[in-house]
Design an enzyme around this catalytic site. Structure first.
Site, short mmCIF file in Angstrom:
data_model
loop_
_atom_site.label_atom_id
_atom_site.label_comp_id
_atom_site.label_asym_id
_atom_site.label_seq_id
_atom_site.Cartn_x
_atom_site.Cartn_y
_atom_site.Cartn_z
CG HIS A 207 -2.25 0.69 0.96
ND1 HIS A 207 -2.37 1.75 0.09
CD2 HIS A 207 -3.49 0.46 1.44
CE1 HIS A 207 -3.63 2.15 0.06
NE2 HIS A 207 -4.33 1.38 0.87
CG ASP B 93 -3.41 4.70 -3.21
OD1 ASP B 93 -2.81 4.45 -2.15
OD2 ASP B 93 -3.29 5.78 -3.83
#
Length: 384
Positions: free
Chosen positions: A357, A361
């Site tokens: 992450h 995204d």
């Protein structure tokens, strides 16, 4: 001239390797290029070849010793040629645990008075009767005393059947998975894919072209195509910078002796499906024999791990550092699917994408999965 034998760097994240065994003894003749010592590093067993011909003058990195990368583990030279004294900073000296003789049967001490049934329950549950308070005549322990002891949730003794040292491939995997879990904020997205076209394509390739193509090969091909179009997933985070790789090198996780190795199909986006199948088969065979070269297990930019053959429907794979993402593949099974307003059985597979992450995204990762799903489900023979 004395030649140094050093611990090789088998991957960009490898900091140390484990010496498994030497194929030669001190004083033995060696030929340049022949296997000299077996080493474990980066989740793979690797036979380090002799860098020169001569005599193995000295072994410094002993068997079952973990040694930092680039450190000297031995010397090759002429029979009477002197060599420097070297003390290398070994990280861990792995020693097998002491052998402890465990009695096959543990008898209850004579002073403990208990009914036969109480003794049997205690033995089955691993309970030390000395911890149980007896309420029978003269403090005798009854069946009810043992059952009440169990109901209280008292701590029971745990009998150890076997002790396995955490060394070699298992230790490397443990270290890398801990590194992955610690350093990569992992998110996993899952999607269910209609596998009908994958099955049809595999059958068509075999019937008309004689090509032995696996479902994993088809996935590798389409994953590589998506990575080429969506390069943010084909990247790494290094020194505060996101570096997108130009090459698309897809690793395939292969089970070997209770561990995993990840051979790499280089430039998979530029290879036809038939070539991917051929390269994959060769790499898998070599992986299971422990015969992969350094080049064949390094340079991966993305990994595919398939547990479908083990009957797993879906799972959350751990990222293979320093890559950005990994694709987990479950089993293909007949499942109910709504098609044209009707519920019909169709073969489907669940794909799980774990990604870092810090690099990307949820939306770009979801788009990656959707694009892959489209390629796998589209009708007609795909580009090979």
């Amino acid at each position: 001239m004395v030649v140094e034998v050093v611990m090789p760097k088998l991957g960009i994240t490898m900091e140390s390797g484990t010496v498994v065994k030497w194929y030669k003894k001190e004083g033995d003749k060696v030929e340049k290029g022949e296997p000299l010592v077996e080493i474990i590093g980066e989740k793979v067993t690797y036979d380090l070849e002799a860098p020169a011909s001569g005599v193995l003058r000295k072994i410094i990195g002993k068997a079952e010793t973990e040694v930092p990368v680039s450190q000297i583990i031995g010397f090759i030279g002429k029979p009477d040629e002197p060599f420097p004294e070297v003390e290398i900073p070994v990280k861990v000296e792995v020693k097998p645990p002491p052998q402890v003789e465990v009695p096959a049967k543990v008898e209850v001490r004579e002073e403990i008075r208990a009914s036969p049934l109480a003794k049997r329950i205690a033995k089955e549950q691993g309970i030390d009767l000395r911890q149980v308070v007896g309420t029978g005549p003269g403090g005798r322990i009854t069946e009810e005393d043992v059952k009440k002891f169990i109901e209280k949730g008292a701590v029971r003794e745990r009998r150890v059947k076997q002790v396995i040292p955490l060394i070699g491939v298992r230790k490397t995997i443990a270290d890398r998975m801990a590194l992955s879990a610690r350093n990569s904020p992992r998110i996993t997205l899952m999607v269910e894919v209609d596998a009908s076209e994958m099955i049809r394509l595999r059958s068509q390739m075999k019937d008309f072209e004689g090509a032995d193509v696996s479902l994993t090969d088809i996935l590798v091909k389409d994953v590589a195509r998506v990575l080429e179009d969506d390069p943010i997933i084909n990247s790494t985070l290094e020194n505060g910078q996101i570096k997108i790789f130009e090459d698309v090198n897809v690793g395939i996780a292969v089970a070997r002796e209770g561990a995993l190795v990840v051979p790499v199909i280089r430039n998979a986006n530029k290879k036809p499906l038939t070539e991917i199948a051929a390269v994959s088969k060769t790499l898998i065979d070599k992986a299971r024999k422990g015969a992969l070269s350094k080049e064949e297990i390094s340079g991966g930019t993305f990994t595919v791990t398939n547990l479908g053959t083990s009957g797993v429907d879906s799972f959350t794979p751990l990222i293979n550092p320093p890559e950005c993402a990994i694709l987990g593949v479950g089993r293909i099974a007949e499942r109910p699917v709504v098609s044209e307003g009707r519920i019909v059985p169709k073969p489907t597979v669940i794909l799980s994408l774990s990604f870092d992450h810090r690099i990307t995204d949820g939306v770009p990762a979801a788009q990656f999965l959707q694009r892959l799903k489209e390629l796998l489900e589209r009708p007609g023979l795909k580009e090979k």
